[in-house]
Each structure stands twice: as structure tokens, then as C-alpha cells.
Scaffold this motif. Structure first.
Motif, PDB file in Angstrom:
ATOM      1  N   VAL A  85       1.959  13.729   5.058  1.00 44.79           N
ATOM      2  CA  VAL A  85       2.860  12.526   5.690  1.00 44.79           C
ATOM      3  C   VAL A  85       2.920  11.510   4.343  1.00 44.79           C
ATOM      4  O   VAL A  85       1.992  10.896   3.812  1.00 44.79           O
ATOM      5  N   GLU A  86       4.306  11.193   4.457  1.00 43.04           N
ATOM      6  CA  GLU A  86       4.341  10.271   3.170  1.00 43.04           C
ATOM      7  C   GLU A  86       4.190   8.819   3.557  1.00 43.04           C
ATOM      8  O   GLU A  86       4.294   8.368   4.580  1.00 43.04           O
ATOM      9  N   VAL A  87       3.346   8.064   2.586  1.00 42.65           N
ATOM     10  CA  VAL A  87       2.907   6.636   3.297  1.00 42.65           C
ATOM     11  C   VAL A  87       3.483   5.945   2.018  1.00 42.65           C
ATOM     12  O   VAL A  87       3.257   5.777   1.036  1.00 42.65           O
ATOM     13  N   GLU A  88       4.894   5.594   2.621  1.00 43.23           N
ATOM     14  CA  GLU A  88       5.605   4.743   1.434  1.00 43.23           C
ATOM     15  C   GLU A  88       5.438   3.486   1.622  1.00 43.23           C
ATOM     16  O   GLU A  88       5.214   2.847   2.834  1.00 43.23           O
ATOM     17  N   ASP A  89       5.253   2.522   0.367  1.00 41.51           N
ATOM     18  CA  ASP A  89       5.047   1.229   0.453  1.00 41.51           C
ATOM     19  C   ASP A  89       6.555   0.613   0.754  1.00 41.51           C
ATOM     20  O   ASP A  89       7.011   0.074  -0.060  1.00 41.51           O
ATOM     21  N   THR A  90       7.186   0.861   1.826  1.00 39.39           N
ATOM     22  CA  THR A  90       8.458   0.389   2.339  1.00 39.39           C
ATOM     23  C   THR A  90       8.658  -1.287   1.886  1.00 39.39           C
ATOM     24  O   THR A  90       9.561  -1.520   1.403  1.00 39.39           O
ATOM     25  N   GLU A  91       7.564  -1.856   2.409  1.00 40.44           N
ATOM     26  CA  GLU A  91       7.966  -3.243   2.271  1.00 40.44           C
ATOM     27  C   GLU A  91       7.950  -3.590   0.565  1.00 40.44           C
ATOM     28  O   GLU A  91       8.731  -4.575   0.165  1.00 40.44           O
ATOM     29  N   LYS A  92       7.073  -2.949  -0.053  1.00 43.23           N
ATOM     30  CA  LYS A  92       6.982  -3.156  -1.657  1.00 43.23           C
ATOM     31  C   LYS A  92       8.382  -3.207  -2.274  1.00 43.23           C
ATOM     32  O   LYS A  92       8.622  -3.632  -3.326  1.00 43.23           O
ATOM     33  N   PHE A  93       8.970  -2.073  -1.612  1.00 41.12           N
ATOM     34  CA  PHE A  93      10.266  -1.470  -2.476  1.00 41.12           C
ATOM     35  C   PHE A  93      11.415  -2.656  -2.469  1.00 41.12           C
ATOM     36  O   PHE A  93      12.344  -2.983  -3.272  1.00 41.12           O
ATOM     37  N   SER A  94      11.139  -3.544  -1.669  1.00 37.14           N
ATOM     38  CA  SER A  94      12.378  -4.555  -1.565  1.00 37.14           C
ATOM     39  C   SER A  94      11.828  -5.918  -1.794  1.00 37.14           C
ATOM     40  O   SER A  94      12.532  -7.061  -1.366  1.00 37.14           O
ATOM     41  N   ASP A  95      10.537  -6.044  -2.161  1.00 41.22           N
ATOM     42  CA  ASP A  95       9.807  -7.595  -2.267  1.00 41.22           C
ATOM     43  C   ASP A  95      10.180  -8.144  -3.557  1.00 41.22           C
ATOM     44  O   ASP A  95       9.751  -7.669  -4.726  1.00 41.22           O
ATOM     45  N   PRO A  96      10.954  -9.029  -3.733  1.00 46.02           N
ATOM     46  CA  PRO A  96      11.582  -9.841  -4.775  1.00 46.02           C
ATOM     47  C   PRO A  96      10.366 -10.309  -5.637  1.00 46.02           C
ATOM     48  O   PRO A  96      10.590 -10.555  -6.868  1.00 46.02           O
ATOM     49  N   SER A  97       9.366 -10.464  -5.033  1.00 49.65           N
ATOM     50  CA  SER A  97       8.169 -11.383  -6.000  1.00 49.65           C
ATOM     51  C   SER A  97       7.443 -10.299  -6.623  1.00 49.65           C
ATOM     52  O   SER A  97       6.691 -10.545  -7.667  1.00 49.65           O
ATOM     53  N   LEU A  98       7.895  -9.106  -6.670  1.00 49.50           N
ATOM     54  CA  LEU A  98       7.118  -8.051  -7.567  1.00 49.50           C
ATOM     55  C   LEU A  98       8.087  -7.647  -8.552  1.00 49.50           C
ATOM     56  O   LEU A  98       8.976  -8.025  -8.805  1.00 49.50           O
ATOM     57  N   LEU A  99       7.261  -6.757  -9.432  1.00 47.68           N
ATOM     58  CA  LEU A  99       8.170  -6.351 -10.875  1.00 47.68           C
ATOM     59  C   LEU A  99       8.502  -5.108 -10.621  1.00 47.68           C
ATOM     60  O   LEU A  99       8.019  -3.984 -10.368  1.00 47.68           O
ATOM     61  N   HIS A 100      10.090  -5.062 -10.791  1.00 54.05           N
ATOM     62  CA  HIS A 100      10.895  -3.889 -10.376  1.00 54.05           C
ATOM     63  C   HIS A 100      11.375  -3.133 -11.460  1.00 54.05           C
ATOM     64  O   HIS A 100      11.959  -3.976 -12.375  1.00 54.05           O
ATOM     65  N   PHE A 101      10.920  -1.786 -11.776  1.00 55.06           N
ATOM     66  CA  PHE A 101      11.675  -1.075 -12.757  1.00 55.06           C
ATOM     67  C   PHE A 101      12.495   0.068 -12.226  1.00 55.06           C
ATOM     68  O   PHE A 101      12.243   0.627 -11.006  1.00 55.06           O
ATOM     69  N   VAL A 102      13.788   0.042 -12.992  1.00 51.03           N
ATOM     70  CA  VAL A 102      14.762   1.302 -12.547  1.00 51.03           C
ATOM     71  C   VAL A 102      14.836   2.347 -13.512  1.00 51.03           C
ATOM     72  O   VAL A 102      14.771   2.011 -14.590  1.00 51.03           O
ATOM     73  N   ILE A 103      14.663   3.658 -13.028  1.00 48.34           N
ATOM     74  CA  ILE A 103      14.915   4.536 -14.052  1.00 48.34           C
ATOM     75  C   ILE A 103      15.944   5.658 -13.456  1.00 48.34           C
ATOM     76  O   ILE A 103      15.621   6.067 -12.202  1.00 48.34           O
ATOM     77  N   ILE A 104      16.849   5.951 -14.395  1.00 46.83           N
ATOM     78  CA  ILE A 104      18.067   6.822 -13.854  1.00 46.83           C
ATOM     79  C   ILE A 104      17.827   8.064 -14.576  1.00 46.83           C
ATOM     80  O   ILE A 104      17.771   8.248 -15.680  1.00 46.83           O
TER      81      ILE A 104
END
Ligand SMILES: *[C@@H]1O[C@H](CO)[C@@H](O)[C@H](O)[C@H]1NC(C)=O
Ligand SMILES: *[C@@H]1O[C@H](CO)[C@@H](O)[C@H](O)[C@H]1NC(C)=O
Ligand SMILES: *[C@@H]1O[C@H](CO)[C@@H](O)[C@H](O)[C@H]1NC(C)=O
Ligand SMILES: *[C@@H]1O[C@H](CO)[C@@H](O)[C@H](O)[C@H]1NC(C)=O
Ligand SMILES: *[C@@H]1O[C@H](CO)[C@@H](O)[C@H](O)[C@H]1NC(C)=O
Ligand SMILES: *[C@@H]1O[C@H](CO)[C@@H](O)[C@H](O)[C@H]1NC(C)=O
Length: 628
Positions: free
Chosen positions: A318-337
Motif C-alpha cells: 500500500v502506497e503511503v504517499e505524503d500527499t500533503e507534503k507534495f503541495s506544501d509551499p513551506s517545504l523545499l521542492h526539487f523537480v527532476i525531469i
């Protein structure tokens, strides 16, 4: 220009098989010609009048010849789709004919093409360099005694530079992987055989020289027999030195007669034509195969992706995704294409490893349908400290612009300059620029809730904590990037100068980019890009990639904030001469260039910085024989 799989993989496999067949043919065929096989091996009439083109003399392998021609045309066509663009054969042949039997046949021995026509078409920069490069080609006169082939002197440096301009990093790679084949004696034998064959018909016509004729014939046959059995010095019989002496004696005797120059001349001419053809043909094939290795995903990586996908659907975790984390602007987000599991894994692992607080780090991997499940499965198996990892399938995202739904990796461009008469500086004048692709322009839409992201190319390794990047004041600019002032905007010839604000603007690179998404939306950067894209498109005549490159450069010309140089060292995918200390001190290493660290071709001394961040114990890696 990055290793991407995609739908064309099957087509590639056929092409590869085709090329392998072609290579086998092409080594057999010229060899057959050299040894006079087409006239019967030990038959006495081995010297015949032959048509000008070496390939035309194979009446017995007509079918083979035709298919070789066809394939050759195909290789040529395919090559044209790649950078670098290979010069037309006519460019090369011209030299051989026009320069009074001056020879470039030594190039075959070195395996380096020497041709005056340098075409670095992928380069949008200055292309008028033909005269300059003529100087780089030292021609080697074949004089009547025909010693010239052996004593060819050409500066290795210059040949190397010429090669690099024409064939790009392939030359560096080849230099690096050169295994000296011990065949000096074999080559000497071939040379002697050529000369003997050239003189033979004239001698045979002299009634008074029947003994010399017999001796020559015997020696020639002897040499042919030896050469048919071995291609390296180790294969030669032990008493070969004596045979050399005998052959040389016969040749020098033959030379003492006033021979029919026409005959010798014709023969030598054919030999030169042959080596010319052969050398350029082999070079093209090698470059072609090298490009294949660069472009196509190695089989083992494909296997890994398949195995992981299967595993994903088999396992019922069962995937435990940190869904709230993904769109929390106070965290540091990295994007890799990326479409490359190993590469993404290394970027993310190395970033998380050096993070002061990895639980604040959120990674978003933007990938395609084909790699989506494998990518997910890999990160379930291999979590990176406490960082959250989201895998997104670009083909399934809800976007208004469906034309942009195809994953496009950061694009790389080779730019070469020649400063006219100054050949010495050329080695330093080839760059691989990597820049945003179309997929980057979707980021503000995909990450609607976020204000700032750091975009990392998948050929990057992180060696320091990147959190300070979020505290930067970018002075109202959209894109924080390391700039390289060795190339300036105005130097790119094909750029439509009309929209240029300042021709002296230094170029920037992707790899490590701090993106202010708020500002991006505010300024409508994606719309500006589309406008420039359409505008450049209307000019016509250029490839989509070149147009995209220009549109990106124009879009960001006044929107880039220059990051301090120590944030990134680039060029690890093509430059052999990067200062080790600089590499150790850099916050990120960028393997831009063709020699990616996960490929066989990767530059050995840089591979370890990348490799050490990969969990090489993973069962799937060993199952698929992935051993980067
Ligand atoms: C060789 O090929 C040509 C076509 O390229 C054909 O016309 C000719 O008949 C062939 N010769 C033989 C001996 O097969
Ligand atoms: C070829 O070179 C020789 C000297 O090596 C010279 O005597 C001769 O005139 C040249 N021929 C042509 C056609 O340039
Ligand atoms: C390109 O070459 C032309 C002529 O050789 C020269 O006038 C021009 O300055 C060169 N441009 C650059 C950017 O080197
Ligand atoms: C031909 O080469 C030999 C050395 O290999 C040299 O001694 C001789 O002078 C050359 N002849 C001409 C005409 O250049
Ligand atoms: C580039 O130039 C520097 C000096 O200007 C030199 O030390 C270095 O070896 C050159 N690199 C190449 C690849 O030629
Ligand atoms: C991350 O890198 C470390 C070493 O830097 C390595 O020991 C570990 O196996 C890597 N983890 C993954 C998931 O690749």
C-alpha cells in the motif's frame, strides 16, 4: 540529446543489427580487395586493370556490394540526423585527387580522419573555418620510392583537434579507450606488397628479367599467404624478418629498372583511393555506433525498467504517499525531469544525503508513461533518508496544452567556435550547453500551489546542502542559474538578432536552476516562450531543437539571476581537463555532454563521484547486469 528510450527502440535494434552486418562486410570487403582475393588467391594474374572505384571491382559479390551501398546510404542518412554532421564523401575525395597524389592514407593508420572540410553544423556559431583547417591537415607526399606511407608525420594534436571539431566527444572517448594493436609489421608487409604489386606488371613485360619476375611473383604470393592468415604481429611466422629482407631486395631491384610510370602510378592511385574510402567509411561507422551508445538506453537499463514495472504490479504494498507534503509551499521542492531511473536515483539520493534536514525536502520526478511504474517501484524500494518523493506521469497530467504532454528532457547543444587562424585555441572552444526543454514550461501549471522550486537535471550529482538556495534574493529575476561567459548570446549566429536586448549577455545553463514560480506566472514566461517559438519557427529551415534553444535563450535573456560559480561545475560529460580541486569543492557536478556517467562511455575519472551515490547492491541491478 540524452539517453532516451521511447517507441523507436525496436527500430533501433534493427538498425544496430544492420550496422553490425555492415561492419563485418566492410572489413571483409576491403581486405579481400587488398589481398587480391577477387582475382583468385594464388593465381598468377593478380595484377589486372581495375576500375577507378575500389568497390566496383567486386563483380563476384555484386549482391553484397549493392546492399552495402544501400546500407551505407542509410547510415549516412541516419548520421545526418545526429550531431555532429559528417562531411559528404565528395569533400574527402576531392583532396585525394587534386593534390597531385598527396596522401592522407596515414589517417587510416591512426584511425583519424583528415579532411579539410570541417562541418560542425550543430553549432549555431561561426562556421567559416575551411581555410583555417586546411592548415591543420598536413599532407604527405607519396614520392616515387613510396616510402611515404610509413613516414607520415602529422601532428597528433592537430589531427585530434580536427577530429574533435568534426566528430565531437567521440574523439575524446576514442583517444581515452585506445588499445594499441600491435600490427606495425603487418602494415609494413602490406606496404611492401602494394609496392611489389605496382611494379610487377612492368617487370613481367621485360623478357630479359624472367628471373626477377619469378622472384617477385614468389615473394608476392608468400606475402599474400602470410597476410591472409594474420592481422596482428603476433600472428606472423617467426622467420618473417628474412622475408622482409627478400622482398625489399626484390623491390629495390625492380626499382632500378626504368619502368612504365603509368602503370605504377595507376596502381598507387587505386591504393590511395581505397584507403581514403575505407578510412572515412570506418570513421563514419564508428561515430554512428558511438552515437547509438550515447542515444539509446542500454539494454540493461531497459531490463531494469521492465523488471521494476512487473514488480510494481505484483507487489501489493500500500502506497503511503505524503500527499500533503507534495503541495506544501513551506517545504523545499526539487523537480527532476527524467526517463532514467538510475540517474534520478543518484540526483535524489545525493541531494537528500547532504541535506541538513532531509525531512523538509520534497522531490518531484516528472517522467513518461513508460517509466512511471518502474520509477515508483524503485523509490519505494530505495527511500532516500526522510525525503518525500513524488513520481508524476506527464502523459496523464491534466494540462490545457496537450501538445506539450510529451516528456522532453533538458536539451543539449554542442557549440564550437573556431577563431580563424588560431588553431591552438580550438580545443577549448567546444561546449555542450544544456537548456530548458518544453517540459520545463509546464512547471508553473503542474505545481500550482508552489512558489519556488529548484530544478535539477538528471545528470547532476549534489555534494553539498542545497537549502541555502531557498534563501536567495533573486532581485526579481525568474531563474537563478550559473552563467558561463565563455559564450555570449551575440556569438550565436543563427539567433534572430531582432529580439536581442544585449548581445554581450553571458549564456546560462540548466543543471541547477532556482525557479521563482510566482514571478514566472506574473511575467507570463511560458507565453513569452511560445511567442518566440512561433516567431523563430516562421523563419523556417531549422530543426525544432534549434528553434526551441533559441526561443529559450530569448525568453530568459533578461530574467536570469547569476548564481555563484561554486554552486556548479559543468562539463563532466565531455571535458577531460577539469580541475580536480574544483570538482571536490563544487556544490553540484553537471555531466553535460555525451559521456554520461551511467554509460560505458562515461569519462572514467569522473564516474566515481556519480557511482558512489547509487545503491549498487539492489537485486534488480545485478539481475539486469546493470553495472555502471
Ligand atoms: C549486378 O547488379 C546490377 C544492378 O546493380 C545488375 O544489373 C547486374 O545484372 C548484376 N550483375 C550480376 C552478375 O549479378
Ligand atoms: C606533382 O609533383 C611533382 C613533384 O613531387 C611535380 O614535379 C609535378 O609537376 C606535380 N604534378 C602536378 C600535376 O602538379
Ligand atoms: C565569423 O567569421 C567571419 C568571417 O570569417 C568574421 O568576420 C566574424 O567576425 C566571425 N564571427 C565570430 C563570432 O567569430
Ligand atoms: C622520396 O623519399 C625518400 C625517402 O623516403 C627521399 O630520400 C627522396 O628524396 C624522396 N624523393 C623525392 C622526389 O621527394
Ligand atoms: C585549454 O586552455 C588551457 C590554457 O589556456 C590549457 O591549459 C588547457 O589544456 C586547454 N584545454 C584543452 C582541452 O585544450
Ligand atoms: C545513496 O548513497 C549512499 C552513499 O552515498 C549509498 O550508500 C546508498 O546505497 C544510496 N542509496 C540509494 C537508494 O541509492
Amino acid at each position: 540529446m540524452k539517453g532516451g528510450g521511447g517507441g523507436g527502440k525496436r527500430r533501433w535494434r534493427f538498425l544496430v543489427i544492420g550496422v553490425l552486418v555492415l561492419i563485418i562486410l566492410s572489413t571483409l570487403v576491403p581486405l579481400a580487395f587488398l589481398l587480391g582475393l577477387h582475382n583468385g588467391f594464388h593465381s598468377p594474374g593478380f595484377v589486372t586493370v581495375q576500375p577507378a572505384s575500389p568497390f566496383d571491382s567486386f563483380s563476384r559479390i555484386n549482391a553484397t556490394r549493392n546492399s552495402q551501398r544501400d546500407l551505407s546510404v542509410r547510415v549516412h542518412e541516419v548520421l545526418h540526423r545526429f550531431t555532429p554532421v559528417i562531411p559528404k564523401k565528395s569533400d574527402i575525395n576531392m583532396v585525394a585527387r587534386d593534390t597531385n597524389r598527396t596522401s592522407t592514407s596515414h589517417s587510416k593508420k591512426r584511425g583519424v580522419p583528415v579532411s579539410p572540410a570541417i562541418v560542425a553544423k550543430s553549432s549555431p556559431a561561426n562556421k567559416t573555418k575551411t581555410e583555417a583547417s586546411y592548415k591543420g591537415v598536413q599532407v604527405n607526399k607519396v614520392n616515387a620510392s613510396y616510402k611515404g606511407v610509413q613516414g607520415a608525420i602529422v601532428s597528433a594534436d592537430e589531427t585530434q583537434r580536427t577530429c574533435q571539431l568534426k566528430y565531437g566527444s567521440y574523439c575524446l572517448w576514442r583517444e581515452e579507450n585506445k588499445e594499441p594493436l600491435k600490427d606495425a609489421k603487418v602494415k609494413h608487409m602490406k606496404d611492401l606488397l602494394f609496392v611489389a604489386r605496382a611494379y610487377y606488371p612492368s617487370i613481367a613485360k621485360m623478357p630479359s628479367q624472367s628471373k626477377l619476375t619469378r622472384d617477385m611473383k614468389q615473394n608476392i604470393q608468400e606475402f599474400e599467404r602470410i597476410l591472409s592468415e594474420g592481422s596482428a604481429d603476433a600472428d606472423l611466422p617467426t622467420q618473417v624478418d628474412k622475408k622482409f629482407q627478400k622482398m625489399e631486395a626484390v623491390i629495390s631491384k625492380a626499382k632500378s629498372f626504368p619502368v612504365d610510370c603509368n602503370n605504377v602510378d595507376k596502381k598507387l592511385r587505386q591504393i590511395l583511393d581505397l584507403t581514403e574510402d575505407e578510412a572515412s567509411f570506418h570513421m563514419k561507422q564508428s561515430v554512428f555506433l558511438y552515437q547509438l551508445a550515447v542515444q539509446t538506453m542500454p539494454k540493461s537499463l531497459h531490463c531494469l525498467s521492465m523488471r521494476l514495472t512487473v514488480e510494481y504490479f505484483k507487489s501489493s504494498t500500500v502506497e503511503v504517499e505524503d500527499t500533503e507534503k507534495f503541495s506544501d509551499p513551506s517545504l523545499l521542492h526539487f523537480v527532476i525531469i527524467s526517463d532514467n531511473i538510475l540517474a534520478s536515483s543518484v540526483v535524489i539520493n545525493s541531494t537528500a544525503l547532504h541535506a541538513r534536514e532531509s525531512k523538509n525536502f520534497v522531490f518531484h520526478v516528472l517522467t513518461d508513461e513508460q517509466n512511471y511504474f518502474a520509477m515508483k517501484q524503485w523509490f519505494i524500494r530505495n527511500p532516500c533518508k526522510q525525503a518525500a518523493i513524488q513520481v508524476l506521469n506527464i502523459e496523464k497530467l491534466e494540462l490545457d496544452n496537450s501538445a506539450m504532454k510529451k516528456l522532453s528532457l533538458p536539451a543539449e547543444f554542442r557549440v564550437s567556435f573556431t577563431s580563424g587562424d588560431n588553431l591552438a585555441s580550438q580545443g577549448n572552444r567546444t561546449y555542450y550547453l544544456s537548456l530548458f526543454s518544453q517540459s520545463h514550461y509546464l512547471l508553473p501549471k503542474i505545481f500550482r500551489k508552489l512558489k519556488k522550486v529548484v530544478v535539477l537535471d538528471h545528470d547532476v550529482v549534489v555534494q553539498r546542502d542545497l537549502s541555502p538556495l531557498w534563501e536567495l534574493d533573486m532581485k526579481g529575476k525568474v531563474n537563478g542559474a550559473v552563467k558561463t561567459c565563455s559564450v555570449r548570446l551575440g556569438q550565436l549566429k543563427s539567433l534572430k538578432k531582432g529580439s536581442l536586448v544585449d548581445a554581450n549577455t553571458c549564456l546560462w545553463m540548466s543543471g541547477l536552476n532556482v525557479i521563482d514560480l510566482t514571478k514566472w506566472r506574473e511575467l507570463g514566461v511560458s507565453e513569452t516562450y511560445l511567442k518566440f517559438y512561433k516567431q523563430q519557427m516562421s523563419g523556417g529551415g531549422e530543426s525544432r531543437e534549434a528553434i526551441a534553444l533559441q526561443a529559450t535563450l530569448l525568453t530568459f535573456q533578461d530574467k536570469v539571476y547569476a548564481l555563484d560559480d561554486k554552486w556548479a561545475v559543468s562539463g563532466l560529460g565531455y571535458d577531460y581537463y577539469i580541475n580536480t580541486q574544483a570538482i571536490k569543492n563544487a556544490a553540484t557536478l553537471h555531466y553535460n555532454g555525451n559521456m554520461k556517467p551511467w554509460l560505458e562511455l562515461g569519462i572514467p575519472q569522473y564516474k566515481n563521484y556519480w557511482r558512489k551515490h547509487l545503491n549498487r547492491e539492489d537485486r534488480f541491478l545485478s539481475d539486469c547486469n546493470v553495472n555502471p
